[in-house]
Design an enzyme around this catalytic site. Sequence first.
Site, PDB file in Angstrom:
ATOM      1  N   CYS A 271     102.109  56.388 -57.217  1.00  0.00           N
ATOM      2  CA  CYS A 271     103.301  56.687 -56.417  1.00  0.00           C
ATOM      3  C   CYS A 271     104.390  55.618 -56.447  1.00  0.00           C
ATOM      4  CB  CYS A 271     102.896  56.972 -54.974  1.00  0.00           C
ATOM      5  SG  CYS A 271     102.044  58.553 -54.821  1.00  0.00           S
TER       6      CYS A 271
HETATM    7  P1  NAD Z   1      97.629  64.855 -59.875  1.00  0.00           P
HETATM    8  O1  NAD Z   1      98.294  64.498 -61.137  1.00  0.00           O
HETATM    9  O2  NAD Z   1      96.371  64.149 -59.466  1.00  0.00           O
HETATM   10  O3  NAD Z   1      97.308  66.419 -59.878  1.00  0.00           O
HETATM   11  C1  NAD Z   1      98.245  67.396 -60.166  1.00  0.00           C
HETATM   12  C2  NAD Z   1      97.492  68.708 -60.452  1.00  0.00           C
HETATM   13  O4  NAD Z   1      98.460  69.740 -60.687  1.00  0.00           O
HETATM   14  C3  NAD Z   1      96.606  68.650 -61.691  1.00  0.00           C
HETATM   15  O5  NAD Z   1      95.287  69.045 -61.343  1.00  0.00           O
HETATM   16  C4  NAD Z   1      97.238  69.659 -62.658  1.00  0.00           C
HETATM   17  O6  NAD Z   1      96.303  70.334 -63.465  1.00  0.00           O
HETATM   18  C5  NAD Z   1      97.906  70.604 -61.671  1.00  0.00           C
HETATM   19  N1  NAD Z   1      98.961  71.457 -62.234  1.00  0.00           N
HETATM   20  C6  NAD Z   1      99.928  71.160 -63.135  1.00  0.00           C
HETATM   21  N2  NAD Z   1     100.701  72.229 -63.363  1.00  0.00           N
HETATM   22  C7  NAD Z   1     100.235  73.234 -62.587  1.00  0.00           C
HETATM   23  C8  NAD Z   1     100.626  74.581 -62.351  1.00  0.00           C
HETATM   24  N3  NAD Z   1     101.680  75.120 -62.967  1.00  0.00           N
HETATM   25  N4  NAD Z   1      99.920  75.317 -61.493  1.00  0.00           N
HETATM   26  C9  NAD Z   1      98.846  74.783 -60.866  1.00  0.00           C
HETATM   27  N5  NAD Z   1      98.425  73.527 -61.038  1.00  0.00           N
HETATM   28  C10 NAD Z   1      99.126  72.759 -61.889  1.00  0.00           C
HETATM   29  O7  NAD Z   1      98.722  64.698 -58.739  1.00  0.00           O
HETATM   30  P2  NAD Z   1      98.590  64.036 -57.289  1.00  0.00           P
HETATM   31  O8  NAD Z   1      98.339  62.586 -57.392  1.00  0.00           O
HETATM   32  O9  NAD Z   1      97.738  64.884 -56.419  1.00  0.00           O
HETATM   33  O10 NAD Z   1     100.113  64.196 -56.811  1.00  0.00           O
HETATM   34  C11 NAD Z   1     100.702  65.477 -56.573  1.00  0.00           C
HETATM   35  C12 NAD Z   1     102.093  65.255 -55.998  1.00  0.00           C
HETATM   36  O11 NAD Z   1     101.971  64.594 -54.716  1.00  0.00           O
HETATM   37  C13 NAD Z   1     102.980  64.357 -56.839  1.00  0.00           C
HETATM   38  O12 NAD Z   1     104.297  64.795 -56.713  1.00  0.00           O
HETATM   39  C14 NAD Z   1     102.829  62.991 -56.195  1.00  0.00           C
HETATM   40  O13 NAD Z   1     103.940  62.168 -56.411  1.00  0.00           O
HETATM   41  C15 NAD Z   1     102.690  63.358 -54.731  1.00  0.00           C
HETATM   42  N6  NAD Z   1     101.943  62.412 -53.921  1.00  0.00           N
HETATM   43  C16 NAD Z   1     100.802  61.825 -54.414  1.00  0.00           C
HETATM   44  C17 NAD Z   1     100.080  60.953 -53.612  1.00  0.00           C
HETATM   45  C18 NAD Z   1      98.853  60.262 -54.148  1.00  0.00           C
HETATM   46  O14 NAD Z   1      98.390  59.312 -53.499  1.00  0.00           O
HETATM   47  N7  NAD Z   1      98.268  60.690 -55.241  1.00  0.00           N
HETATM   48  C19 NAD Z   1     100.510  60.668 -52.297  1.00  0.00           C
HETATM   49  C20 NAD Z   1     101.641  61.308 -51.826  1.00  0.00           C
HETATM   50  C21 NAD Z   1     102.359  62.175 -52.637  1.00  0.00           C
END
Ligand code: NAD
Length: 442
Positions: A271
């Site tokens: 992040c």
């Molecule tokens: P991640 O990369 O771990 O997971 C994303 C998932 O989305 C993957 O499993 C991927 O296969 C899936 N995906 C991609 N395209 C897709 C589609 N069209 N339909 C369905 N699934 C699809 O991401 P994350 O770390 O969980 O982060 C998700 C969002 O939340 C990001 O925008 C991130 O910036 C935000 N965020 C993350 C955190 C964190 O600590 N990881 C905290 C706050 C906010």
Amino acid sequence: MISSPKISVVGFGYVGLTTAVCFASRGLYVRGFDVDSAKVSGINNGVVPFHEPQVSELLKDSLKAGFAASSDKIELGDLTFMTVGTPSAGDGSIDLSYIKSASEMIGKALKNSRGYHLIIVKSTVVPGTTEGVVKPIIESFSGKKVGDGFGLAVNPEFLREGSAVKDMFEPDRLVIGEYDRRSGDVLESFYKVFYKDKIPSLLRTNLVNAEFIKYANNAFLATKISFANTIANIAQRVPGADVTVIAKGIGLDNRIGSRFLNAGLGFGGSCFPKDVRGLVAFSKQSGYDPILLNDSNEVNNRQPLVALHLASTILGTLKGKRIAILGLSFKPDTDDIREAVSLPIIKKLLEEGASVVAYDPAAMENTSKVFGNQIEYAKTALDALKDADCCIIVTEWEEFRLLRPEDFKSTMKNSVIIDGRRIFDPRVFDAKVSKFEAVGLG
Ligand code: NAD
């Protein structure tokens, strides 16, 4: 508001799966979708694709309660949370391709759905994305207009990996960005029912402010860390100065606060670096060069090298030296190594001709995908220390705090410890270890 709304989650990363199991384990009807069929099949068999405390137990409870994931089709809920990834593109701006494909799939699912559906963007997206990108795609593929058939909201996620479940159940605050009043009302009443008397402070605003709040939040915290490291780097050059004491002193000022003032190797993870870069790129596109944020990132990029400079000064050279790296994940209690500080440190050590032996309680598998057999992987922290010339503490896992000066002295060739996270008390270690160095300590 429907008394027991159906929930759908699109994208099962850290945020999506945690969100889904927190809701499902409290008895809500939850369905989820991810394009990654192997991940989905694992989830349906109770396998969590990452290391995050409590998620595994909650997933088992959720599956027993009827939760199911799919990689075939999206089953829209009364509330559908979009939690797909928004990684950095090459130029630092965010890559919206997953947001676009998820919006298209949601639009297609909406086309054949009856009733009102609220679509909630939980992914971190730069200001203007929900209105300018998500809305037109959903409208085009559904043939419906927002406000008439579906609602649209932004609900940024602030959970921290390592304490994601706790953060979901006890958030500091909720931010709801709404396209129209109905969208905000539906989401607010859902959260009021979910959190009951523990509902945190809730801010309702427009879509763009909600998107902006997430970026401003992370940019502020990242800048606070880079500020602490800047003070540490100055203190390093001032005899008698100790940044830990200085940070404690300024942290007692209520206007500043004591958190996020820990000097060390800097921030990593999925992040902070990505979001600061994303905000910088967005700002530049909008015509403003955000010098402060550029520099926050620059300070952070240089910080891991401070540890290596210290190591090479103490050892004379890094070439041919055996360096133990304790901690690979970007923070404790996760296996996530995205932009972890360990990566540039190991890369540079290898370039300098050092041999690297690493240990981490959870992130060895992910790290081996990056470095393969270029480095050694130890089974325990003590094994990693064996015959090492220097040890760098990169991640402050709890088990490393339990190491005693004797552990280093009896196993290492030279007891040189670079405490990149300031987990050891220099007064104790200095006396018992021949050379103890802490990054950033003046
Ligand atoms: P991640 O990369 O771990 O997971 C994303 C998932 O989305 C993957 O499993 C991927 O296969 C899936 N995906 C991609 N395209 C897709 C589609 N069209 N339909 C369905 N699934 C699809 O991401 P994350 O770390 O969980 O982060 C998700 C969002 O939340 C990001 O925008 C991130 O910036 C935000 N965020 C993350 C955190 C964190 O600590 N990881 C905290 C706050 C906010």
